[in-house]
Design a protein around this motif. Sequence first.
Motif, PDB file in Angstrom:
ATOM      1  N   UNK A   1      40.079  38.211  12.461  1.00  0.00           N
ATOM      2  CA  UNK A   1      39.956  38.403  11.008  1.00  0.00           C
ATOM      3  C   UNK A   1      39.743  37.055  10.322  1.00  0.00           C
ATOM      4  N   UNK A   2      40.428  36.032  10.799  1.00  0.00           N
ATOM      5  CA  UNK A   2      40.248  34.686  10.272  1.00  0.00           C
ATOM      6  C   UNK A   2      38.820  34.207  10.516  1.00  0.00           C
ATOM      7  N   UNK A   3      38.311  34.413  11.727  1.00  0.00           N
ATOM      8  CA  UNK A   3      36.954  33.982  12.051  1.00  0.00           C
ATOM      9  C   UNK A   3      35.918  34.665  11.165  1.00  0.00           C
ATOM     10  N   UNK A   4      36.135  35.944  10.884  1.00  0.00           N
ATOM     11  CA  UNK A   4      35.239  36.666   9.984  1.00  0.00           C
ATOM     12  C   UNK A   4      35.300  36.066   8.581  1.00  0.00           C
ATOM     13  N   UNK A   5      36.518  35.795   8.126  1.00  0.00           N
ATOM     14  CA  UNK A   5      36.709  35.348   6.746  1.00  0.00           C
ATOM     15  C   UNK A   5      36.070  33.996   6.482  1.00  0.00           C
ATOM     16  N   UNK A   6      36.173  33.072   7.460  1.00  0.00           N
ATOM     17  CA  UNK A   6      35.689  31.704   7.218  1.00  0.00           C
ATOM     18  C   UNK A   6      34.298  31.456   7.789  1.00  0.00           C
ATOM     19  N   UNK A   7      33.604  32.512   8.173  1.00  0.00           N
ATOM     20  CA  UNK A   7      32.199  32.389   8.520  1.00  0.00           C
ATOM     21  C   UNK A   7      31.888  31.986   9.938  1.00  0.00           C
ATOM     22  N   UNK A   8      32.865  32.076  10.841  1.00  0.00           N
ATOM     23  CA  UNK A   8      32.565  31.780  12.238  1.00  0.00           C
ATOM     24  C   UNK A   8      31.719  32.880  12.869  1.00  0.00           C
TER      25      UNK A   8
ATOM     26  N   UNK B   1      37.919  20.706  13.077  1.00  0.00           N
ATOM     27  CA  UNK B   1      37.396  20.352  14.400  1.00  0.00           C
ATOM     28  C   UNK B   1      38.044  21.183  15.493  1.00  0.00           C
ATOM     29  N   UNK B   2      39.334  21.496  15.322  1.00  0.00           N
ATOM     30  CA  UNK B   2      40.019  22.349  16.294  1.00  0.00           C
ATOM     31  C   UNK B   2      39.484  23.774  16.247  1.00  0.00           C
ATOM     32  N   UNK B   3      39.448  24.351  15.053  1.00  0.00           N
ATOM     33  CA  UNK B   3      39.162  25.776  14.923  1.00  0.00           C
ATOM     34  C   UNK B   3      37.709  26.133  15.196  1.00  0.00           C
ATOM     35  N   UNK B   4      36.791  25.311  14.717  1.00  0.00           N
ATOM     36  CA  UNK B   4      35.382  25.680  14.840  1.00  0.00           C
ATOM     37  C   UNK B   4      34.848  25.545  16.262  1.00  0.00           C
ATOM     38  N   UNK B   5      35.652  24.986  17.156  1.00  0.00           N
ATOM     39  CA  UNK B   5      35.243  24.987  18.566  1.00  0.00           C
ATOM     40  C   UNK B   5      35.134  26.411  19.097  1.00  0.00           C
ATOM     41  N   UNK B   6      35.809  27.354  18.427  1.00  0.00           N
ATOM     42  CA  UNK B   6      35.838  28.731  18.911  1.00  0.00           C
ATOM     43  C   UNK B   6      34.795  29.625  18.236  1.00  0.00           C
ATOM     44  N   UNK B   7      33.972  29.035  17.371  1.00  0.00           N
ATOM     45  CA  UNK B   7      32.911  29.812  16.745  1.00  0.00           C
ATOM     46  C   UNK B   7      31.967  30.342  17.818  1.00  0.00           C
ATOM     47  N   UNK B   8      31.483  31.543  17.603  1.00  0.00           N
ATOM     48  CA  UNK B   8      30.635  32.178  18.622  1.00  0.00           C
ATOM     49  C   UNK B   8      29.171  31.770  18.474  1.00  0.00           C
ATOM     50  N   UNK B   9      28.952  30.500  18.182  1.00  0.00           N
ATOM     51  CA  UNK B   9      27.586  30.004  18.080  1.00  0.00           C
ATOM     52  C   UNK B   9      27.000  30.235  16.699  1.00  0.00           C
ATOM     53  N   UNK B  10      26.025  29.445  16.348  1.00  0.00           N
ATOM     54  CA  UNK B  10      25.401  29.560  15.037  1.00  0.00           C
ATOM     55  C   UNK B  10      24.085  30.323  15.066  1.00  0.00           C
TER      56      UNK B  10
ATOM     57  N   UNK C   1      21.450  33.291   6.526  1.00  0.00           N
ATOM     58  CA  UNK C   1      20.722  32.095   6.097  1.00  0.00           C
ATOM     59  C   UNK C   1      21.651  30.888   6.016  1.00  0.00           C
ATOM     60  N   UNK C   2      22.862  31.111   5.514  1.00  0.00           N
ATOM     61  CA  UNK C   2      23.838  30.023   5.429  1.00  0.00           C
ATOM     62  C   UNK C   2      24.210  29.517   6.811  1.00  0.00           C
ATOM     63  N   UNK C   3      24.380  30.435   7.751  1.00  0.00           N
ATOM     64  CA  UNK C   3      24.770  30.050   9.110  1.00  0.00           C
ATOM     65  C   UNK C   3      23.653  29.262   9.797  1.00  0.00           C
ATOM     66  N   UNK C   4      22.411  29.570   9.463  1.00  0.00           N
ATOM     67  CA  UNK C   4      21.294  28.811  10.030  1.00  0.00           C
ATOM     68  C   UNK C   4      21.231  27.406   9.427  1.00  0.00           C
ATOM     69  N   UNK C   5      21.606  27.324   8.142  1.00  0.00           N
ATOM     70  CA  UNK C   5      21.510  26.047   7.446  1.00  0.00           C
ATOM     71  C   UNK C   5      22.740  25.166   7.652  1.00  0.00           C
ATOM     72  N   UNK C   6      23.853  25.784   8.076  1.00  0.00           N
ATOM     73  CA  UNK C   6      25.106  25.047   8.200  1.00  0.00           C
ATOM     74  C   UNK C   6      25.584  25.086   9.634  1.00  0.00           C
TER      75      UNK C   6
ATOM     76  N   UNK D   1      32.913  35.622   5.025  1.00  0.00           N
ATOM     77  CA  UNK D   1      31.802  35.303   5.909  1.00  0.00           C
ATOM     78  C   UNK D   1      31.077  34.010   5.605  1.00  0.00           C
ATOM     79  N   UNK D   2      31.416  33.346   4.503  1.00  0.00           N
ATOM     80  CA  UNK D   2      30.758  32.082   4.171  1.00  0.00           C
ATOM     81  C   UNK D   2      31.332  30.975   5.053  1.00  0.00           C
TER      82      UNK D   2
END
Length: 199
Positions: free
Chosen positions: A165-172, A115-124, A188-193, A23-24
Motif C-alpha cells: 500500500x505504501x509503494x502504491x501511495x508513493x509512486x513505486x 535511498x533505502x526504500x526506492x531500492x524496492x521499486x519494481x522498475x520505472x 508519464x511521470x514515472x517515465x520522466x522521474x 501514485x505520484x
Amino acid sequence: MSERCAWCGTDPLYVAYHDTEWGVPNHDDRHLFEMLVLEGAQAGLSWITILRKREHYRRAFDGFDAERVARYGEADLARLLADAGIVRNRLKIESAVANARATLAAQERFGSLDALLWRFAEGSAPTAPPRSLAEIPAQTAASQAMSRELKRLGFRFVGPTVCYAFMQAVGMVNDHVEGCFRQRDIAALRCATSPPPSP
C-alpha cells in the motif's frame, strides 16, 4: 466527469487524494516517513478513516519531523494515547516513534530514507495497467522483500501488505486502473522521474 479508479468513490477528500497524490513518485524523506506511519496506522481500518485524521496526525506528530518524533518519551505517548484525533492504539503509536528512530538510522546508513526504500521499486518501465481492482495484488515479491528489510532495520507495522500500500501511495508502482485518467498521467511521470541511484 473524468473516469477514476472505483476505490475512491465520491468522497471529496478521497477523490482529491486519488487525483493529486496517490501514485505520484515521491522522494521526500519527510513525506515517505509520514506515509509509513499512516499506512501502518491504517492496518485493519479503511484508508478514508486515516485521510480524515491526516491533518490531525500532522499536528500531533510535529509535522512528521523524524528527529522530533524520535525523541518522544512517556509523556508524549500519554499525550498521543489521549488524543481522539488519531488512532489511539498503543502499538501503532509506539511503532511511529520506533519508525522515526529507524528512519534516522537509515538516513545515517544509506544517506536518506528515500535511498533505502526506492531500492524496492519494481522498475520505472511502463507496464500494462490493471484492468480492474481485482487484478491489483495485496502484496508482491518486492513488498515482501521491503517488509523483511524494514523489519530487520527496526521498523514496525511494515508487513508486506502495508508495504505494498505504501509503494502504491508513493509512486513505486502505478496501480491506477485502465481507463482512469490518472493512469496515463502517472505513467508519464514515472517515465520522466527516475529514483536516485543507491549509494
